[in-house]
Design an enzyme around this catalytic site. Sequence first.
Site, PDB file in Angstrom:
ATOM      1  N   LEU A 144      24.635 -30.425 -23.280  1.00 40.84           N
ATOM      2  CA  LEU A 144      26.082 -31.257 -22.633  1.00 40.84           C
ATOM      3  C   LEU A 144      25.934 -31.149 -20.998  1.00 40.84           C
ATOM      4  O   LEU A 144      27.195 -31.392 -20.328  1.00 40.84           O
ATOM      5  CB  LEU A 144      26.989 -30.686 -23.041  1.00 40.84           C
ATOM      6  CG  LEU A 144      27.404 -31.077 -24.763  1.00 40.84           C
ATOM      7  CD1 LEU A 144      28.049 -30.575 -25.758  1.00 40.84           C
ATOM      8  CD2 LEU A 144      27.295 -33.166 -25.007  1.00 40.84           C
ATOM      9  N   HIS A 145      25.485 -30.139 -20.753  1.00 38.94           N
ATOM     10  CA  HIS A 145      25.023 -29.771 -19.604  1.00 38.94           C
ATOM     11  C   HIS A 145      26.544 -29.053 -18.800  1.00 38.94           C
ATOM     12  O   HIS A 145      27.048 -29.373 -18.038  1.00 38.94           O
ATOM     13  CB  HIS A 145      24.627 -30.844 -18.174  1.00 38.94           C
ATOM     14  CG  HIS A 145      23.912 -31.912 -18.849  1.00 38.94           C
ATOM     15  ND1 HIS A 145      24.224 -32.748 -19.577  1.00 38.94           N
ATOM     16  CD2 HIS A 145      22.648 -31.331 -18.887  1.00 38.94           C
ATOM     17  CE1 HIS A 145      22.849 -33.330 -20.092  1.00 38.94           C
ATOM     18  NE2 HIS A 145      21.438 -31.890 -19.567  1.00 38.94           N
ATOM     19  N   CYS A 146      27.744 -28.808 -19.377  1.00 37.23           N
ATOM     20  CA  CYS A 146      28.085 -28.024 -19.286  1.00 37.23           C
ATOM     21  C   CYS A 146      29.213 -28.738 -19.132  1.00 37.23           C
ATOM     22  O   CYS A 146      30.777 -28.372 -18.396  1.00 37.23           O
ATOM     23  CB  CYS A 146      28.446 -26.730 -18.255  1.00 37.23           C
ATOM     24  SG  CYS A 146      26.941 -25.596 -18.714  1.00 37.23           S
ATOM     25  N   ALA A 147      29.716 -30.202 -19.317  1.00 35.18           N
ATOM     26  CA  ALA A 147      30.473 -31.392 -19.053  1.00 35.18           C
ATOM     27  C   ALA A 147      30.814 -31.910 -20.483  1.00 35.18           C
ATOM     28  O   ALA A 147      30.396 -32.881 -20.354  1.00 35.18           O
ATOM     29  CB  ALA A 147      29.797 -31.986 -17.980  1.00 35.18           C
TER      30      ALA A 147
ATOM     31  N   ASN B  43      32.342 -27.690 -17.082  1.00 31.94           N
ATOM     32  CA  ASN B  43      33.768 -26.380 -17.801  1.00 31.94           C
ATOM     33  C   ASN B  43      33.359 -25.398 -16.931  1.00 31.94           C
ATOM     34  O   ASN B  43      34.705 -24.260 -17.017  1.00 31.94           O
ATOM     35  CB  ASN B  43      32.158 -26.007 -18.737  1.00 31.94           C
ATOM     36  CG  ASN B  43      32.550 -26.528 -19.673  1.00 31.94           C
ATOM     37  OD1 ASN B  43      33.937 -27.697 -20.398  1.00 31.94           O
ATOM     38  ND2 ASN B  43      31.916 -26.244 -20.590  1.00 31.94           N
TER      39      ASN B  43
END
Length: 390
Positions: A340-343, A103
Amino acid sequence: MTEDVVYLDYAATSAIRPESVTEAVVRYLRDVGATPGRAGHRRAVEAGRVVLRCRRALAELFNAPGDPGRVTFHLNATHALNTALAGLLAPGDRVVRTAYDHNAVRRPVRALAAHGIAETVLVGNPAGTVDLDEAEDALRGARLLVLPHAGNVLGVELPVAALAERAHAAGALVLVDAAQSAGVLPIDVQAMGVDLLAFTGHKGLLGPQGTGGLWVREGIDLRPTLFGGTGGDSDSPDMPALFPDRLEAGSQNGPGIAGLLAGVEWVRTHGVDAVRAREDALKWRLWKALHAIDGVDVRSPPEDGRRTVGIVTVTVRGMDSAAVARRLDAEFGVLVRAGLHCAPESHEILGTGRTGAVRFSVGWATTEAEVDRAVTAMARIAETKDGPRG
Ligand SMILES: Cc1ncc(COP(=O)(O)O)c(C=O)c1O
């Protein structure tokens, strides 16, 4: 905290750091303490020396030619990427990015749409590859290619040099997000054809949070996106034309940069190749052992000769990823990151966009015994996911 935990969240932050990093921060706070570039007295001069040594060490680590002042310091990779994207792109430009982006790239690029900047996203797949023909088509007429050196969910190194060659042939510049790779994969900006490199200090470079930066090839200018004091050119109402001051408004994070310098020195002393070889062995030990557990689906790609970083992303059939991470922590002292690990686009690719996944990530201090403890914990969780037996 000194409890008996297994820290396997290095892809988020290297929460365990070499003692030399802590000592460097303490020494700076105790013996230097001043802000670099803000006065002519001995403490400020010493602070300036620490910062310059860190720029030089990073430039050498990345084989960046010329003036080390082309390495500018920012709060983290996110700030560095924002600085690059907003400072470079103008209305009418188009940026090509990948579906493996964090992100920290996806969101600033999206925000720039309001300023007339278009985006094209290169399709991803569970193997973590990029179609070079698709890239070549997409790059025609583009101003910038931005890509992660290695993604933070699949963990595979992208073919930066091959993509950069195509970008340059199309007249586009190349911005690489090295948040996951700096310190653990070899980076040679000249050989890879990188024009701008964003890095973070608190992951593979083993520095404190609040450190990170950007390297910008000589000949490329960026419009400043933050304005303020730089300690020089004070009579001008505009930001200085010269790097690093052009991009560094406000007092620098001296203690953080002192710690980052110690982290970079640790990496250079041990050697990126040796650090990677060690982490690689641990990562594949973990990958294979998790793959062998009934009920666990390993989502990050198998070993196939490509370079990767120390990430193993998994799901447990029938279990929420946050619940798995909670049990790992509460019952086994194994610390990982779920979600979601910013991805989110990487998770869409893996089919985990709705459920998220559990990400294990090894680092410089990880041991085989820790990997094995995490595997035992996962086996137990998979076995008892429907509640205790017997
Ligand atoms: C690929 C990637 N890019 C960017 C970032 C953002 O890094 P920072 O937290 O230093 O802003 C991360 C960190 O999570 C990352 O993994």
